[in-house]
Design a protein around this motif. Sequence first.
Motif, PDB file in Angstrom:
ATOM      1  N   HIS A  36       0.871  -1.177   0.000  1.00  0.00           N
ATOM      2  CA  HIS A  36       0.000   0.000   0.000  1.00  0.00           C
ATOM      3  C   HIS A  36       0.904   1.221   0.000  1.00  0.00           C
ATOM      4  O   HIS A  36       1.871   1.292   0.761  1.00  0.00           O
ATOM      5  N   TYR A  37       0.628   2.177  -0.859  1.00  0.00           N
ATOM      6  CA  TYR A  37       1.437   3.399  -0.886  1.00  0.00           C
ATOM      7  C   TYR A  37       0.505   4.603  -0.923  1.00  0.00           C
ATOM      8  O   TYR A  37      -0.406   4.659  -1.751  1.00  0.00           O
ATOM      9  N   LYS A  38       0.728   5.541  -0.017  1.00  0.00           N
ATOM     10  CA  LYS A  38      -0.073   6.761  -0.001  1.00  0.00           C
ATOM     11  C   LYS A  38       0.888   7.948  -0.035  1.00  0.00           C
ATOM     12  O   LYS A  38       1.722   8.088   0.868  1.00  0.00           O
ATOM     13  N   ALA A  39       0.767   8.793  -1.055  1.00  0.00           N
ATOM     14  CA  ALA A  39       1.670   9.940  -1.159  1.00  0.00           C
ATOM     15  C   ALA A  39       1.250  11.019  -0.171  1.00  0.00           C
ATOM     16  O   ALA A  39       0.057  11.208   0.090  1.00  0.00           O
ATOM     17  N   LEU A  40       2.245  11.738   0.363  1.00  0.00           N
ATOM     18  CA  LEU A  40       1.944  12.816   1.309  1.00  0.00           C
ATOM     19  C   LEU A  40       1.564  14.081   0.534  1.00  0.00           C
ATOM     20  O   LEU A  40       2.281  14.480  -0.389  1.00  0.00           O
ATOM     21  N   PRO A  41       0.454  14.711   0.906  1.00  0.00           N
ATOM     22  CA  PRO A  41       0.033  15.902   0.156  1.00  0.00           C
ATOM     23  C   PRO A  41       0.790  17.167   0.582  1.00  0.00           C
ATOM     24  O   PRO A  41       0.253  18.017   1.294  1.00  0.00           O
ATOM     25  N   VAL A  42       2.041  17.267   0.189  1.00  0.00           N
ATOM     26  CA  VAL A  42       2.855  18.440   0.552  1.00  0.00           C
ATOM     27  C   VAL A  42       3.381  19.082  -0.733  1.00  0.00           C
ATOM     28  O   VAL A  42       3.865  18.385  -1.615  1.00  0.00           O
ATOM     29  N   ASP A  43       3.288  20.399  -0.803  1.00  0.00           N
ATOM     30  CA  ASP A  43       3.883  21.138  -1.921  1.00  0.00           C
ATOM     31  C   ASP A  43       5.339  21.396  -1.591  1.00  0.00           C
ATOM     32  O   ASP A  43       5.628  22.066  -0.592  1.00  0.00           O
ATOM     33  N   VAL A  44       6.258  20.876  -2.394  1.00  0.00           N
ATOM     34  CA  VAL A  44       7.675  21.036  -2.078  1.00  0.00           C
ATOM     35  C   VAL A  44       8.347  21.942  -3.110  1.00  0.00           C
ATOM     36  O   VAL A  44       8.210  21.731  -4.315  1.00  0.00           O
ATOM     37  N   HIS A  45       9.030  22.958  -2.616  1.00  0.00           N
ATOM     38  CA  HIS A  45       9.829  23.847  -3.480  1.00  0.00           C
ATOM     39  C   HIS A  45      11.275  23.656  -3.063  1.00  0.00           C
ATOM     40  O   HIS A  45      11.600  23.793  -1.885  1.00  0.00           O
ATOM     41  N   PHE A  46      12.145  23.335  -4.005  1.00  0.00           N
ATOM     42  CA  PHE A  46      13.530  22.998  -3.670  1.00  0.00           C
ATOM     43  C   PHE A  46      14.485  23.799  -4.548  1.00  0.00           C
ATOM     44  O   PHE A  46      14.336  23.800  -5.779  1.00  0.00           O
ATOM     45  N   VAL A  73       3.168  23.326   2.867  1.00  0.00           N
ATOM     46  CA  VAL A  73       4.213  23.711   1.921  1.00  0.00           C
ATOM     47  C   VAL A  73       5.569  23.574   2.614  1.00  0.00           C
ATOM     48  O   VAL A  73       5.693  23.909   3.796  1.00  0.00           O
ATOM     49  N   VAL A  74       6.558  23.058   1.884  1.00  0.00           N
ATOM     50  CA  VAL A  74       7.924  23.007   2.422  1.00  0.00           C
ATOM     51  C   VAL A  74       8.862  23.650   1.404  1.00  0.00           C
ATOM     52  O   VAL A  74       8.807  23.341   0.212  1.00  0.00           O
ATOM     53  N   ILE A  75       9.690  24.560   1.905  1.00  0.00           N
ATOM     54  CA  ILE A  75      10.656  25.239   1.035  1.00  0.00           C
ATOM     55  C   ILE A  75      12.058  24.819   1.478  1.00  0.00           C
ATOM     56  O   ILE A  75      12.480  25.121   2.597  1.00  0.00           O
ATOM     57  N   TYR A  76      12.746  24.078   0.617  1.00  0.00           N
ATOM     58  CA  TYR A  76      14.127  23.683   0.917  1.00  0.00           C
ATOM     59  C   TYR A  76      15.074  24.644   0.218  1.00  0.00           C
ATOM     60  O   TYR A  76      15.055  24.756  -1.004  1.00  0.00           O
ATOM     61  N   ASP A  77      15.884  25.313   1.024  1.00  0.00           N
ATOM     62  CA  ASP A  77      16.915  26.197   0.470  1.00  0.00           C
ATOM     63  C   ASP A  77      18.260  25.780   1.063  1.00  0.00           C
ATOM     64  O   ASP A  77      18.609  26.176   2.188  1.00  0.00           O
TER      65      ASP A  77
END
Length: 355
Positions: free
Chosen positions: A5-15, A148-152
């Motif tokens: 079973h695979y469930k994707a996490l609903p997160v908007d990622v900006h990298f 939302v996650v912003i990776y800098d």
Amino acid sequence: MQEFHYKALPVDVHFGVGKSAETKDILLQHGYHKVLVITTPGQEEAGRKLAKELQEICAGLYPHAVMHVPVDVANKAVEFAKESDIDCCLALGGGSTIGLAKIIALKTHLPIVAIPTTYAGSEMTTIYGLTKNNLKTTGKDSHVLPKVVIYDPKLNQALPAKISACSGMNAMAHAVEALYAKDKNPIISLMAIESIKALKSSLPVLVKELTNISARQKASYGAWLAGICLGSVGMAIHHKICHTLGGTFNLPHAQAHAITLAYSVHYNRNADIEAMDRLAEALDVSSREEVGLAIYRLNQSLGIELALKDIGLPEEGPADVARMVCDSPYYNPREYNYDELEGLLQRAYKGLPPA
Ligand code: NAD
């Protein structure tokens, strides 16, 4: 192939390098106009700079996050958020800062936007923690998963070598345990292997050259993948040991993970053969017999303290931890054997190689 079973996490990622400069635009795109910036006292200055960049959409700065989210700190923050006219918490920092934002989100359902500055991975999980009377409890709730996650990777350049190394190995522990999780699945295993390779190759470079941006990029990429692993599948014996080391003996989170990982994987080296063979390949060693030693040597090369006694575990610690772990175990791909575990923890206590 086993069913899964695979469930994707609903997160908007900006990298991206310099991505945090776009924070205001990203917040506005998501409809957030009254944002509370949260940091630790140590990152207050960085928070103040970010708050200034947000201009009119910043509703204030709350620089009071501390490690393990003590309940009184959490209660004050929740009250502050309720009294402030805000529509979003913007957590700038590591697991401690994101952890405080998570408790605010849990109690108020305010959304979180996270800008992680360590490699701990909390930004990709629905897990929250709270500490009361020296006892840390954790729970899961979809409200605490950042929207939302912003990776800098540029922001991580300020993270000192020792914290970078331990935090990176903390991330690797999430990826390693995802490989043999009870609910493992092929997508997460791919991410785990990619994460381990990215961390293994980047951490030795960045501890010597803190501002090496391609190494920082690779480490943030590895940490992001490891965070998805942690947020998607269950963890096993290694996390049980580390929760006991942190919860009962108050050992520092990332360092305890970094030291213990070598012994946990050595204990499990023959437990899930497919997973351990893949781990051996990712760590560039010829057999699963060597995975523990490979992680031990990696720690050595990163300048990480090798002995649990040097980070605060008392002499009776190994026996106590082995007993507590065996008394209330998490899932693990092999049985819990007190004598073997105690023997390995004694080696970890002294900083001896796992084998
Ligand atoms: P941390 O957030 O406590 O940060 C360590 C120190 O480094 C702090 O003083 C912080 O201010 C400073 N710092 C962070 N980033 C910096 C930067 N870029 N430059 C300079 N200084 C910086 O450490 P952590 O290891 O990220 O988080 C540990 C906490 O997170 C623990 O409480 C752990 O249980 C929790 N955690 C939770 C999850 C989850 O899914 N809920 C996952 C991982 C960790």
